[in-house]
Design an enzyme around this catalytic site. Structure first.
Site, PDB file in Angstrom:
ATOM      1  N   HIS A  88      -7.360  11.301   6.184  1.00 14.97           N
ATOM      2  CA  HIS A  88      -7.812  10.085   6.858  1.00 14.97           C
ATOM      3  C   HIS A  88      -6.671   9.420   7.638  1.00 14.97           C
ATOM      4  O   HIS A  88      -6.392   8.242   7.482  1.00 14.97           O
ATOM      5  CB  HIS A  88      -8.413   9.102   5.840  1.00 14.97           C
ATOM      6  CG  HIS A  88      -9.039   7.908   6.491  1.00 14.97           C
ATOM      7  ND1 HIS A  88     -10.212   7.977   7.223  1.00 14.97           N
ATOM      8  CD2 HIS A  88      -8.657   6.612   6.552  1.00 14.97           C
ATOM      9  CE1 HIS A  88     -10.510   6.779   7.690  1.00 14.97           C
ATOM     10  NE2 HIS A  88      -9.578   5.930   7.311  1.00 14.97           N
ATOM     11  N   ALA A 133     -12.573  -8.037  -2.328  1.00 20.79           N
ATOM     12  CA  ALA A 133     -13.884  -8.402  -1.777  1.00 20.79           C
ATOM     13  C   ALA A 133     -13.825  -9.525  -0.746  1.00 20.79           C
ATOM     14  O   ALA A 133     -14.803  -9.743  -0.029  1.00 20.79           O
ATOM     15  CB  ALA A 133     -14.816  -8.806  -2.920  1.00 20.79           C
ATOM     16  N   SER A 153      -8.497   1.731   0.453  1.00 20.27           N
ATOM     17  CA  SER A 153      -7.194   1.206   0.878  1.00 20.27           C
ATOM     18  C   SER A 153      -6.328   2.312   1.485  1.00 20.27           C
ATOM     19  O   SER A 153      -6.196   3.390   0.898  1.00 20.27           O
ATOM     20  CB  SER A 153      -6.451   0.603  -0.315  1.00 20.27           C
ATOM     21  OG  SER A 153      -7.303  -0.198  -1.080  1.00 20.27           O
ATOM     22  N   ASN A 154      -5.733   2.005   2.619  1.00 17.12           N
ATOM     23  CA  ASN A 154      -4.877   2.972   3.303  1.00 17.12           C
ATOM     24  C   ASN A 154      -3.442   2.917   2.811  1.00 17.12           C
ATOM     25  O   ASN A 154      -3.018   1.885   2.286  1.00 17.12           O
ATOM     26  CB  ASN A 154      -4.917   2.694   4.805  1.00 17.12           C
ATOM     27  CG  ASN A 154      -6.080   3.411   5.484  1.00 17.12           C
ATOM     28  OD1 ASN A 154      -6.321   4.585   5.199  1.00 17.12           O
ATOM     29  ND2 ASN A 154      -6.779   2.697   6.346  1.00 17.12           N
TER      30      ASN A 154
HETATM   31  N1  LIG Z   1     -10.711   4.187   4.480  1.00 22.85           N
HETATM   32  C1  LIG Z   1     -11.269   3.518   5.477  1.00 22.85           C
HETATM   33  O1  LIG Z   1     -12.173   3.995   6.138  1.00 22.85           O
HETATM   34  C2  LIG Z   1     -10.821   2.127   5.786  1.00 22.85           C
HETATM   35  C3  LIG Z   1     -11.560   1.336   6.670  1.00 22.85           C
HETATM   36  C4  LIG Z   1     -11.132   0.031   6.899  1.00 22.85           C
HETATM   37  C5  LIG Z   1     -10.019  -0.472   6.254  1.00 22.85           C
HETATM   38  N2  LIG Z   1      -9.325   0.341   5.421  1.00 22.85           N
HETATM   39  C6  LIG Z   1      -8.173  -0.165   4.671  1.00 22.85           C
HETATM   40  O2  LIG Z   1      -8.661  -1.116   3.736  1.00 22.85           O
HETATM   41  C7  LIG Z   1      -7.633  -2.068   3.455  1.00 22.85           C
HETATM   42  C8  LIG Z   1      -8.172  -3.474   3.644  1.00 22.85           C
HETATM   43  O3  LIG Z   1      -8.447  -3.716   4.991  1.00 22.85           O
HETATM   44  P1  LIG Z   1      -8.963  -5.158   5.461  1.00 22.85           P
HETATM   45  O4  LIG Z   1      -9.114  -5.101   6.916  1.00 22.85           O
HETATM   46  O5  LIG Z   1     -10.119  -5.569   4.619  1.00 22.85           O
HETATM   47  O6  LIG Z   1      -7.698  -6.057   5.089  1.00 22.85           O
HETATM   48  P2  LIG Z   1      -7.700  -7.626   4.790  1.00 22.85           P
HETATM   49  O7  LIG Z   1      -6.295  -8.058   4.777  1.00 22.85           O
HETATM   50  O8  LIG Z   1      -8.655  -8.301   5.696  1.00 22.85           O
HETATM   51  O9  LIG Z   1      -8.290  -7.705   3.310  1.00 22.85           O
HETATM   52  C9  LIG Z   1      -7.644  -7.174   2.221  1.00 22.85           C
HETATM   53  C10 LIG Z   1      -8.042  -7.962   1.011  1.00 22.85           C
HETATM   54  O10 LIG Z   1      -7.356  -7.394  -0.111  1.00 22.85           O
HETATM   55  C11 LIG Z   1      -6.963  -8.478  -0.919  1.00 22.85           C
HETATM   56  N3  LIG Z   1      -5.884  -8.095  -1.819  1.00 22.85           N
HETATM   57  C12 LIG Z   1      -4.565  -7.992  -1.567  1.00 22.85           C
HETATM   58  N4  LIG Z   1      -3.908  -7.662  -2.694  1.00 22.85           N
HETATM   59  C13 LIG Z   1      -4.839  -7.545  -3.658  1.00 22.85           C
HETATM   60  C14 LIG Z   1      -4.796  -7.223  -5.034  1.00 22.85           C
HETATM   61  N5  LIG Z   1      -3.639  -6.950  -5.650  1.00 22.85           N
HETATM   62  N6  LIG Z   1      -5.940  -7.198  -5.721  1.00 22.85           N
HETATM   63  C15 LIG Z   1      -7.119  -7.464  -5.109  1.00 22.85           C
HETATM   64  N7  LIG Z   1      -7.232  -7.769  -3.816  1.00 22.85           N
HETATM   65  C16 LIG Z   1      -6.099  -7.814  -3.106  1.00 22.85           C
HETATM   66  C17 LIG Z   1      -6.556  -9.569   0.059  1.00 22.85           C
HETATM   67  O11 LIG Z   1      -6.522 -10.831  -0.574  1.00 22.85           O
HETATM   68  C18 LIG Z   1      -7.630  -9.444   1.094  1.00 22.85           C
HETATM   69  O12 LIG Z   1      -8.740 -10.265   0.804  1.00 22.85           O
HETATM   70  C19 LIG Z   1      -6.488  -1.720   4.394  1.00 22.85           C
HETATM   71  O13 LIG Z   1      -5.532  -0.947   3.724  1.00 22.85           O
HETATM   72  C20 LIG Z   1      -7.157  -0.919   5.481  1.00 22.85           C
HETATM   73  O14 LIG Z   1      -6.260  -0.070   6.143  1.00 22.85           O
HETATM   74  C21 LIG Z   1      -9.696   1.611   5.173  1.00 22.85           C
HETATM   75  O1  LIG Z   2      -7.343   2.644  11.058  1.00 23.84           O
HETATM   76  C1  LIG Z   2      -7.174   1.838  10.156  1.00 23.84           C
HETATM   77  O2  LIG Z   2      -6.073   1.319   9.933  1.00 23.84           O
HETATM   78  C2  LIG Z   2      -8.346   1.411   9.276  1.00 23.84           C
HETATM   79  C3  LIG Z   2      -9.294   2.520   8.984  1.00 23.84           C
HETATM   80  O3  LIG Z   2      -8.692   3.574   8.315  1.00 23.84           O
HETATM   81  C4  LIG Z   2      -9.984   3.008  10.226  1.00 23.84           C
HETATM   82  O4  LIG Z   2     -10.047   4.211  10.429  1.00 23.84           O
HETATM   83  O5  LIG Z   2     -10.506   2.160  10.961  1.00 23.84           O
END
Ligand SMILES: NC(=O)c1ccc[n+]([C@@H]2O[C@H](COP(=O)([O-])OP(=O)(O)OC[C@H]3O[C@@H](n4cnc5c(N)ncnc54)[C@H](O)[C@@H]3O)[C@@H](O)[C@H]2O)c1
Ligand SMILES: O=C(O)C[C@H](O)C(=O)O
Length: 406
Positions: free
Chosen positions: A220, A52, A161-162
């Site tokens: 995705h 979060a 998560s990706n």
């Molecule tokens: N599916 C989608 O549409 C989509 C969209 C955006 C981002 N993502 C993915 O979401 C993930 C997060 O992206 P972000 O930009 O927020 O990254 P970020 O690094 O800004 O945030 C990730 C968060 O996860 C936390 N974290 C790490 N290990 C953890 C654990 N074991 N338990 C709980 N929290 C933990 C970190 O402390 C951090 O606050 C990435 O893998 C990204 O590729 C997916």
């Molecule tokens: O592309 C990424 O790494 C994050 C997310 O899956 C996106 O589509 O923006």
């Protein structure tokens, strides 16, 4: 207005917003006795966000706090969740917000949840594919899903998560191992590519994006993202033969050039953002942007110091990504509430193709996925795209399964 409880009880309630262990320290028998909601707060669903404090987690937390279907919002992260919870808890909306920090509080964060949203893990940096995140994020997702099997095995799980194409199979294997797997409750969040597809199509056709609905199937990542542009007219009515009518979108067709442009832009939207942010960061830093400076300090602290600052430069607050995640979570909650015809695309266990997981339109209901729709008629361009998508997806799915079965 009448106050609720004596002064000490009132202070305890406020402190419990930020750290539920406060009540344990004060000798309470446990979290379940805590009522942090202001008197008169509406009933609703209990939602946990794992990760979060991250770029997507923070705006996601804010938007879920604004959702009237949410009564309790648990914010869990391994860093920074107290600050984020403090911020979010000041919003005068109905949901009670509670903070959970670090692995030792994971189970408390999960007990009794109806919906668990997982954006925990590392994001891409320029030049990386989503699959490059596998080595770190696979283990994170595994641990979090083990917590879910123990504490809320009946919760709907939205996995963000990706690489989603692999993390969803990982989650499924963890749940299978624990004997709690229900494929109807596990959904990989692909909503963002649908949001992008609607926006880009609207731009090309000069339409209001709210009038556009493009089915995006497959997965995705890159070529696994397959927008079915040929179906964006009245496909839902025609191919799925639903008894409940769904609004027919304005009909239009695309030239081969438009189809190529749109497919490529939708498939590469995530990469566009990752690459653009580095450019934005560097330009804004030169101009002395206070916001980015603060973000950098905050991120570098959370990542454990100067050594990691460079790695964290491209991490930023991801508002449209959170918007899409909330749009999807809200659909899941409306399904849980029993609303009719809640239909969205998601990456789920599926028999739509020969692959064990595939993204397509699903109908959401009181127990998760009620129905998975077939792909409907594809044109030649889409059939070729489907074969490419399936080839890459098969490998990503197998990689996730092997990670747990190894
Ligand atoms: N599916 C989608 O549409 C989509 C969209 C955006 C981002 N993502 C993915 O979401 C993930 C997060 O992206 P972000 O930009 O927020 O990254 P970020 O690094 O800004 O945030 C990730 C968060 O996860 C936390 N974290 C790490 N290990 C953890 C654990 N074991 N338990 C709980 N929290 C933990 C970190 O402390 C951090 O606050 C990435 O893998 C990204 O590729 C997916
Ligand atoms: O592309 C990424 O790494 C994050 C997310 O899956 C996106 O589509 O923006």
């Amino acid at each position: 207005m009448q106050a609720n409880g004596n002064a000490n009880q009132r202070i305890a309630r406020i402190s419990a917003h930020l750290n539920p262990n406060y009540l344990k320290m004060e000798g309470s028998s446990g979290l379940q006795q805590v009522s942090c909601r202001a008197k008169g707060g509406a009933p609703g669903f209990k939602v946990a966000i794992l990760g979060a404090a991250g770029g997507i987690g923070q705006p996601l937390a804010m938007l879920m706090k604004m959702n009237p279907l949410v009564s309790v919002l648990h914010l869990y992260d391994v860093v920074n969740s107290p600050g984020v919870t403090a911020d979010i808890s000041h919003m005068d909306t109905g949901a009670v917000v509670r903070c959970f920090l670090g692995q030792s509080q994971l189970e408390d964060a999960l007990i009794g949840m109806d919906l668990v949203i997982i954006p925990a893990g590392v994001p891409r940096k320029p030049g990386m594919t989503r699959d490059d995140l596998f080595n770190i994020n696979a283990g994170i997702v595994k641990t979090l899903c083990e917590g879910i099997t123990k504490c809320c095995p009946n919760a709907i799980v939205n996995l963000i998560s990706n690489p989603v194409n692999s993390t969803v199979p990982i989650a499924a294997e963890v749940f299978k191992k624990a004997g709690t797997y229900d494929p109807k409750r596990l959904l990989g969040v692909t909503m963002l590519v649908v949001v992008r597809a609607n926006t880009f199509v609207a731009e090309v056709m000069g339409l209001d994006p709210r009038e556009v609905e493009v089915p995006v199937v497959g997965g995705h990542a890159g070529v696994t993202i397959l927008p079915l542009l040929s179906q964006r007219e009245s496909s839902l009515l025609i191919s799925y033969n639903l008894s409940t009518p769904i609004q027919v979108k304005p009909p239009c067709s695309f030239t081969p050039e438009e189809t190529d442009y749109l497919t490529s832009r939708i498939q590469n939207g995530g990469t566009e953002v990752v690459e653009d942010f580095l450019y934005l960061f560097l330009s804004c830093s030169l101009l002395g942007s206070a916001w980015l400076y603060l973000q950098r300090i905050r991120i570098s602290k959370s990542w454990g110091g100067i050594g990691n600052t460079i790695n964290a430069l491209d991490s930023h607050i991801k508002i449209p990504q959170a918007y899409a995640a909330v749009k999807f979570a809200d659909a899941c909650l409306r399904g849980l509430r029993g609303d009719a015809s809640v239909i969205q695309c998601a990456f789920v266990a599926s028999q739509v193709t020969e692959l064990p997981f595939f993204a397509s339109k699903v109908r959401l209901g009181r127990t998760g996925i009620d129905e998975i729709y077939p792909l409907g008629p594809l044109n030649e361009y889409e059939r070729v795209g489907l074969e490419k998508a399936k080839k890459e997806l098969a490998e990503s799915i197998q990689k996730g399964v092997s990670f747990i079965k190894k």
